[in-house]
Scaffold this motif. Structure first.
Motif, mmCIF file in Angstrom:
data_model
loop_
_atom_site.group_PDB
_atom_site.id
_atom_site.type_symbol
_atom_site.label_atom_id
_atom_site.label_comp_id
_atom_site.label_asym_id
_atom_site.label_seq_id
_atom_site.Cartn_x
_atom_site.Cartn_y
_atom_site.Cartn_z
ATOM 1 N N PRO A 92 -47.140 3.611 52.634
ATOM 2 C CA PRO A 92 -46.852 2.989 53.932
ATOM 3 C C PRO A 92 -48.008 2.120 54.405
ATOM 4 C CG PRO A 92 -46.083 5.243 53.924
ATOM 5 C CD PRO A 92 -46.852 5.059 52.647
ATOM 6 N N THR A 93 -47.652 0.987 55.015
ATOM 7 C CA THR A 93 -48.643 -0.012 55.401
ATOM 8 C C THR A 93 -48.745 -0.133 56.922
ATOM 9 O OG1 THR A 93 -46.915 -1.696 55.198
ATOM 10 C CG2 THR A 93 -48.354 -1.374 53.305
ATOM 11 N N PRO A 94 -49.894 -0.586 57.404
ATOM 12 C CA PRO A 94 -50.066 -0.775 58.849
ATOM 13 C C PRO A 94 -49.214 -1.963 59.332
ATOM 14 C CG PRO A 94 -52.006 -1.540 57.644
ATOM 15 C CD PRO A 94 -51.114 -0.868 56.643
ATOM 16 N N PRO A 95 -48.916 -2.008 60.629
ATOM 17 C CA PRO A 95 -49.405 -1.109 61.677
ATOM 18 C C PRO A 95 -48.537 0.136 61.877
ATOM 19 C CG PRO A 95 -48.198 -2.913 62.665
ATOM 20 C CD PRO A 95 -48.215 -3.189 61.193
ATOM 21 N N ALA A 99 -44.720 3.146 58.297
ATOM 22 C CA ALA A 99 -43.376 3.718 58.202
ATOM 23 C C ALA A 99 -43.052 4.100 56.768
ATOM 24 C CB ALA A 99 -42.344 2.714 58.706
ATOM 25 N N PRO A 100 -42.311 5.184 56.558
ATOM 26 C CA PRO A 100 -41.896 5.558 55.209
ATOM 27 C C PRO A 100 -40.895 4.555 54.653
ATOM 28 C CG PRO A 100 -40.765 6.900 56.828
ATOM 29 C CD PRO A 100 -41.776 6.095 57.588
ATOM 30 N N MET A 101 -40.601 4.640 53.372
ATOM 31 C CA MET A 101 -39.665 3.713 52.745
ATOM 32 C C MET A 101 -38.304 3.793 53.414
ATOM 33 S SD MET A 101 -38.479 3.371 48.755
ATOM 34 C CE MET A 101 -37.346 2.053 48.268
ATOM 35 N N ALA A 102 -37.771 2.642 53.769
ATOM 36 C CA ALA A 102 -36.449 2.575 54.395
ATOM 37 C C ALA A 102 -35.355 2.714 53.340
ATOM 38 C CB ALA A 102 -36.284 1.252 55.134
ATOM 39 N N ALA A 103 -34.347 3.524 53.639
ATOM 40 C CA ALA A 103 -33.145 3.686 52.804
ATOM 41 C C ALA A 103 -33.463 3.887 51.323
ATOM 42 C CB ALA A 103 -32.212 2.496 52.982
ATOM 43 N N PRO A 104 -34.312 4.864 50.959
ATOM 44 C CA PRO A 104 -34.639 5.055 49.543
ATOM 45 C C PRO A 104 -33.427 5.393 48.677
ATOM 46 C CG PRO A 104 -35.425 6.906 50.852
ATOM 47 C CD PRO A 104 -35.001 5.841 51.828
ATOM 48 N N TRP A 105 -32.353 5.886 49.304
ATOM 49 C CA TRP A 105 -31.128 6.240 48.592
ATOM 50 C C TRP A 105 -30.329 5.027 48.129
ATOM 51 C CZ3 TRP A 105 -27.446 3.811 51.358
ATOM 52 C CH2 TRP A 105 -27.669 3.622 52.726
ATOM 53 N N LEU A 106 -30.630 3.845 48.664
ATOM 54 C CA LEU A 106 -29.781 2.680 48.423
ATOM 55 C C LEU A 106 -29.676 2.321 46.944
ATOM 56 C CD1 LEU A 106 -28.081 0.392 49.638
ATOM 57 C CD2 LEU A 106 -30.202 -0.898 50.007
ATOM 58 N N PRO A 131 -51.703 -9.947 55.763
ATOM 59 C CA PRO A 131 -50.717 -10.977 55.442
ATOM 60 C C PRO A 131 -50.278 -11.753 56.681
ATOM 61 C CG PRO A 131 -49.644 -8.848 55.575
ATOM 62 C CD PRO A 131 -51.119 -8.591 55.766
ATOM 63 N N LEU A 132 -49.683 -12.924 56.453
ATOM 64 C CA LEU A 132 -49.147 -13.719 57.551
ATOM 65 C C LEU A 132 -48.037 -12.967 58.288
ATOM 66 C CD1 LEU A 132 -48.966 -16.430 59.089
ATOM 67 C CD2 LEU A 132 -47.388 -17.224 57.302
ATOM 68 N N LEU A 133 -47.207 -12.217 57.531
ATOM 69 C CA LEU A 133 -46.113 -11.437 58.116
ATOM 70 C C LEU A 133 -46.397 -9.957 57.913
ATOM 71 C CD1 LEU A 133 -43.161 -11.567 59.349
ATOM 72 C CD2 LEU A 133 -42.364 -11.290 56.991
ATOM 73 N N VAL A 134 -46.105 -9.159 58.910
ATOM 74 C CA VAL A 134 -46.264 -7.707 58.769
ATOM 75 C C VAL A 134 -45.354 -7.211 57.648
ATOM 76 C CG1 VAL A 134 -45.908 -5.485 59.905
ATOM 77 C CG2 VAL A 134 -46.922 -7.395 61.168
ATOM 78 N N ASN A 135 -45.886 -6.334 56.796
ATOM 79 C CA ASN A 135 -45.112 -5.816 55.670
ATOM 80 C C ASN A 135 -43.880 -5.037 56.124
ATOM 81 O OD1 ASN A 135 -46.830 -6.571 53.420
ATOM 82 N ND2 ASN A 135 -48.281 -5.049 54.173
ATOM 83 N N PRO A 136 -42.729 -5.254 55.470
ATOM 84 C CA PRO A 136 -41.586 -4.365 55.704
ATOM 85 C C PRO A 136 -41.816 -3.034 55.006
ATOM 86 C CG PRO A 136 -41.025 -6.034 54.074
ATOM 87 C CD PRO A 136 -42.402 -6.361 54.558
ATOM 88 N N PRO A 137 -41.097 -1.975 55.400
ATOM 89 C CA PRO A 137 -41.403 -0.630 54.897
ATOM 90 C C PRO A 137 -40.738 -0.265 53.568
ATOM 91 C CG PRO A 137 -39.721 -0.477 56.577
ATOM 92 C CD PRO A 137 -40.096 -1.926 56.494
#
Length: 422
Positions: free
Chosen positions: A178-181, A184-191, A326-332
């Protein structure tokens, strides 16, 4: 009585699906040209409904959009013919309204999976049906669309959605965490383990393994994103920054707004509108399933983690910068492969296949930059811009973007070779 095939998972082998005989042509009792607006209207309603559900993560939207448009497609084809059905091999009663069938199919899917929106969806249904003359045609269309949707819901039961899958890789060099800020844990790992809608299985289109941390490919990717993707980069031009920000919002909203514009620009009737939206959204859903399988399986760290911790990667050609962002905040979720790229690649390629030899003529609007609009006549040009954009945002290594682009194109080509045929 409506006839349908035995219950089976939608991603199963295609032999039975493709061997169906041609359905009878629509009769003269059907309206000559029911407007496409019902398909566009319910696409927009679906987006509003999805965005309003705070219990679902962004990647899940594509799966449910696939369900909505699969049901709409089968409902319309069952009324009007012209193309092979997707999963429901029936025929609507003589004189049924395709508009009523569209509305009922979409309404049934959405109220089943998004019960929070029942009141609004009921109002949307009433508005749609107000455009259809009262009588047997409306009643038959509603009944048929409802039955098609219920059949799809039964087929998708137990398809792996919301399964108890978790991301379990321990932090290590090269491994996502998980990355700042938000951390968050990985979203929808079941997908990544969900049964696909079109392809046989996600492993069918698995990307190659990501490059080793000490490889030349990784070293080049590292240097590029470090220089071009930093929030404070002096190497990235204003034009490159504009391209990056254009593709930094909600891909589902962006793609489907573009689809609605395509339907209007090309003056598609309700049958071709249903086919276009189904071909794109089902291809995207499957491509994203492939991407999530790779993300969970490989668990590759994001550039921000890689650059801040480069002293641990065993590569003497990479230098750490603990303050790099990064320029954009990392997605989870992990880097490899890129979700945005796989979505835009599958969508643009499926659309190219649907429109055939005609120029793409696609207008996209950014959901992150107010008023920003771009027009594309070439899917290849669009896909190249998205590959660059996600590097310039600082959230992906180029290899993750290119692999995602290739997966999206391959999934769409395979799907359009086998589904939505005349």
């Amino acid at each position: 009585m409506l006839k349908s095939p035995p219950r089976r998972l939608l991603g199963a082998a295609l032999t039975g699906v493709l061997a169906v005989s041609a359905l009878p042509a629509p009769t003269a009792a059907h309206p000559a040209a029911e407007p496409w607006t019902a398909v566009s209207d319910w696409n927009a309603i679906a987006m509003t409904t999805l965005l309003g559900d705070t219990t679902k993560s962004a990647p899940e939207a594509f799966l449910y959009l696939g369900f909505v448009h699969a049901a709409i497609y089968d409902a319309v084809v069952g009324v009007r013919g012209r193309y092979r059905p997707y999963a429901f091999h029936g025929r609507a009663p003589h004189g049924a309204s395709a508009i009523a069938a569209t509305a009922a199919a979409a309404h049934t899917i959405l109220q089943t999976y998004f019960p929070y929106a029942r009141t609004a969806l009921d109002a949307n249904l009433a508005t749609s049906l107000a455009a259809v003359p009262d009588g047997p045609g409306e009643d038959a269309g509603v009944a048929y669309g409802t039955e098609v949707a219920r059949h799809l819901i039964r087929l998708r039961a137990g398809d792996g959605r919301n399964a108890p899958v978790t991301y379990t890789k321990a932090p290590a060099p090269g491994v996502w965490r998980p990355t700042p800020p938000a951390f968050a844990p990985m979203a929808a790992p079941w997908l990544g383990a969900v049964t696909p809608l079109l392809i046989r299985r996600a492993a069918q289109f698995a990307p190659p393994p990501p490059p080793a941390l000490t490889s030349g490919r990784y070293t080049r990717d590292f240097a590029e994103v470090k220089a071009m993707g930093s929030a404070t980069s002096t190497r990235r031009t204003a034009e490159q920054t504009a391209t990056a920000r254009f593709y930094s919002g909600n891909a589902a909203v962006q793609v489907n707004a573009g689809l609605r514009d395509q339907i209007a620009v090309r003056h598609r009737d309700i049958v071709d509108a249903a086919r276009m939206t189904a071909a794109v959204n089902l291809s995207v859903a499957d491509a994203l399933i492939v991407a999530w399988r790779a993300k969970l399986g490989y668990g590759v760290w994001r550039p921000s983690t890689a650059i801040q911790l480069a002293g641990t990667d065993g590569n003497p050609a990479t230098a750490a910068d603990p303050s790099w962002t990064p320029l954009l905040v990392n997605p989870p979720y992990p880097d490899y492969i890129s979700g945005y790229n796989v979505v835009m690649a599958a969508a643009s390629r499926a659309l190219e296949r649907v429109v055939g030899r005609h120029p793409l003529d696609l207008t996209l609007t950014s959901t992150a930059v107010p008023g920003a609009v771009r027009h594309y006549d070439s899917g290849a040009v669009l896909r190249a811009e998205v590959v660059d954009a996600r590097v310039w945002l600082g959230i992906h290594f180029r290899t993750a973007d290119v692999a995602a682009r290739d997966v999206g194109v391959a999934v769409a080509d395979w799907a359009l070779d086998r589904y939505f045929q005349p």
